[in-house]
Scaffold this motif. Structure first.
Motif, mmCIF file in Angstrom:
data_model
loop_
_atom_site.group_PDB
_atom_site.id
_atom_site.type_symbol
_atom_site.label_atom_id
_atom_site.label_comp_id
_atom_site.label_asym_id
_atom_site.label_seq_id
_atom_site.Cartn_x
_atom_site.Cartn_y
_atom_site.Cartn_z
ATOM 1 N N GLU A 1 -12.927 -40.339 -5.076
ATOM 2 C CA GLU A 1 -12.220 -39.495 -6.020
ATOM 3 C C GLU A 1 -10.710 -39.630 -5.838
ATOM 4 O O GLU A 1 -9.964 -39.726 -6.810
ATOM 5 N N PHE A 2 -10.282 -39.645 -4.604
ATOM 6 C CA PHE A 2 -8.856 -39.765 -4.345
ATOM 7 C C PHE A 2 -8.335 -41.113 -4.824
ATOM 8 O O PHE A 2 -7.248 -41.197 -5.406
ATOM 9 N N ALA A 3 -9.099 -42.178 -4.596
ATOM 10 C CA ALA A 3 -8.665 -43.512 -5.028
ATOM 11 C C ALA A 3 -8.477 -43.554 -6.540
ATOM 12 O O ALA A 3 -7.506 -44.146 -7.043
ATOM 13 N N ASP A 4 -9.393 -42.916 -7.273
ATOM 14 C CA ASP A 4 -9.276 -42.898 -8.736
ATOM 15 C C ASP A 4 -8.044 -42.116 -9.178
ATOM 16 O O ASP A 4 -7.324 -42.521 -10.095
ATOM 17 N N VAL A 5 -7.803 -40.980 -8.532
ATOM 18 C CA VAL A 5 -6.631 -40.166 -8.875
ATOM 19 C C VAL A 5 -5.348 -40.921 -8.537
ATOM 20 O O VAL A 5 -4.385 -40.908 -9.310
ATOM 21 N N ALA A 6 -5.325 -41.598 -7.384
ATOM 22 C CA ALA A 6 -4.146 -42.365 -6.996
ATOM 23 C C ALA A 6 -3.867 -43.473 -8.005
ATOM 24 O O ALA A 6 -2.706 -43.752 -8.338
ATOM 25 N N THR A 7 -4.941 -44.098 -8.510
ATOM 26 C CA THR A 7 -4.786 -45.136 -9.532
ATOM 27 C C THR A 7 -4.177 -44.551 -10.796
ATOM 28 O O THR A 7 -3.281 -45.143 -11.412
#
Length: 427
Positions: free
Chosen positions: A307-313
């Motif tokens: 989830e964090f990786a998607d938000v960071a993207t």
């Protein structure tokens, strides 16, 4: 040597080659040297007690600090100016008595350098001043601060190495900031392996004291309220008109902030934090080590999650769009977005979520709970995905385009409270 209670014993340990050959002679030789040194120390201690620290103040004018930076009397005056600034910033608000004790400690901090005991035993600077202040009935916070002003000596990341009192922390911090500011102002910043004035060590000490490592929290000292920016600016301005060569205060400030950030990056890396998480935290909090320390830990824990990786993207994409807009349309500032001008469900959904969660993110960050702040930010994943899938940011209508850019700018601003997510590398 000490006993189990910590009391000193009349014993010592030495290491030698040669087995036990002539052991008695070796022991006797050490005893003679130690006895002579202790006798000297006792004599100089008794001599030092005959004058109060305050009575030595005028003589500080004859003791040079660093060539080009005046005397220790000048340094004392600058420290008092910095103390007044700390008090004005409210760092001592949780315990108002700290402010008065800190100013008194700063006024007496360097006088022990004039005593014969410190001249003979230079490694005891500060410690002797503290003990003399104690013998002269100064309040405990004052003499402890004088004792602790040179801590940490070589900071490895342990809270026990730091000053353990609020006055000690602040005096040690301000002393280092004054030295750093002065040396940078006259061009004595470290180059390569050369650092004759120990500025890297001083900066590392600043980060250690200000970050609150290992729950280091002396009573009356607010790590959260401590911002180095105003203190650095005042420390630099204290040298205006003092140095032989004029300097640009803004330029020196920028160099010092970069220098401190580099020391923080190295220190936190040594303590096991990933470089990208530390860089992201320092980008958001270059002069607030307490926040940077906590942000970096939370980012390190979160960065592996999907989830964090998607938000960071999504954050990186928003940043790229804003940079593109600045380049193509000259837009560098954005007004708050107007919810009434949002046309699509996807942009309205993102705006509503942002409005609903912005205060919660700010509150979590304010109390240093970056895990909670990141948890709220992770909840934006679906709304961000839908926005970028369905919304054309660079709409034909200038009004619509600018409003959507304003929405993204506000999103980036909220997310940036936890750090610059664009610096987090995918795992």
């Amino acid at each position: 040597m000490r006993d189990a209670t910590g009391a000193l014993l009349p014993r010592f340990i030495v290491v030698r080659d040669g087995g036990d050959r002539n052991a008695g002679g070796v022991v006797g030789g050490h005893e003679r040297v130690l006895r002579a040194r202790l006798t000297d120390a006792a004599f100089f201690w008794d001599l030092g007690r005959k004058r109060s620290l305050e009575s030595l103040t005028e003589e500080l004018a004859d003791l040079q600090f660093i060539r080009g930076l005046g005397s220790y009397s000048d340094k004392r005056n600058r420290l008092i100016t910095l103390v007044q600034s700390v008090n004005a910033e409210g760092v001592c608000d949780s315990d108002p008595t700290v402010a008065g004790h800190l100013e008194r400690a700063a006024s007496l901090a360097k006088q022990d350098l004039l005593t014969r005991l410190v001249v003979e035993f230079t490694g005891l600077q500060g410690l002797i001043g503290g003990e003399l202040a104690r013998a002269q009935k100064e309040p405990e916070p004052v003499w402890r601060a004088i004792r602790e002003q040179y801590l940490p000596k070589r900071f490895s990341g342990r809270a026990e190495e730091l000053p353990q009192t609020a006055t000690g922390c602040l005096l040690a911090l301000l002393d280092r900031l004054d030295t750093l500011a002065g040396c940078f102002a006259i061009g004595l910043s470290p180059t390569g392996s050369k650092d004759p004035y120990g500025l890297r060590r001083a900066a590392r000490g600043v980060i250690g004291i200000a970050a609150g490592v290992e729950d280091h929290a002396p009573a009356g000292f607010s790590h959260a309220r401590l911002d180095l920016e105003p203190l650095l600016r005042i420390a630099i301005s204290n040298f205006e008109g003092v140095t032989k060569k004029a300097f640009d205060e803004g330029e020196i400030y920028a160099k010092l902030v970069a220098f401190l950030a580099d020391r923080a990056l190295r220190l936190l890396g040594e303590l096991g934090l990933p470089t990208d998480a530390v860089r992201a935290a320092l980008e958001a909090y270059p002069t607030r080590p307490w926040y940077a320390w906590r942000s970096a830990h939370s980012l390190a824990r979160a960065k592996g999650g999907g989830e964090f990786a998607d938000v960071a993207t999504g954050y990186k994409r928003a940043c790229n769009i804003l940079r593109q807009a600045a380049k193509e349309f000259g837009l560098t500032e954005f007004k708050p977005f107007d919810a009434t001008k949002l046309e699509l469900d996807e942009e309205r959904g993102l705006a509503e979520l942002l409005t609903r969660e912005e205060a919660g993110v700010a509150a979590a960050v304010g109390r240093g709970d970056f895990d909670a702040a990141l948890g709220k930010i992770a909840g934006f994943r679906e709304a961000i995905d839908r926005f970028f899938d369905e919304v054309k940011v660079f709409a034909d209508s200038e009004e619509l385009r600018d409003n959507r850019l304003a929405l993204l700018n506000e999103l980036v601003g909220v997310f940036s409270r936890v750090g610059d997510l664009s610096l987090i590398q995918a795992e």
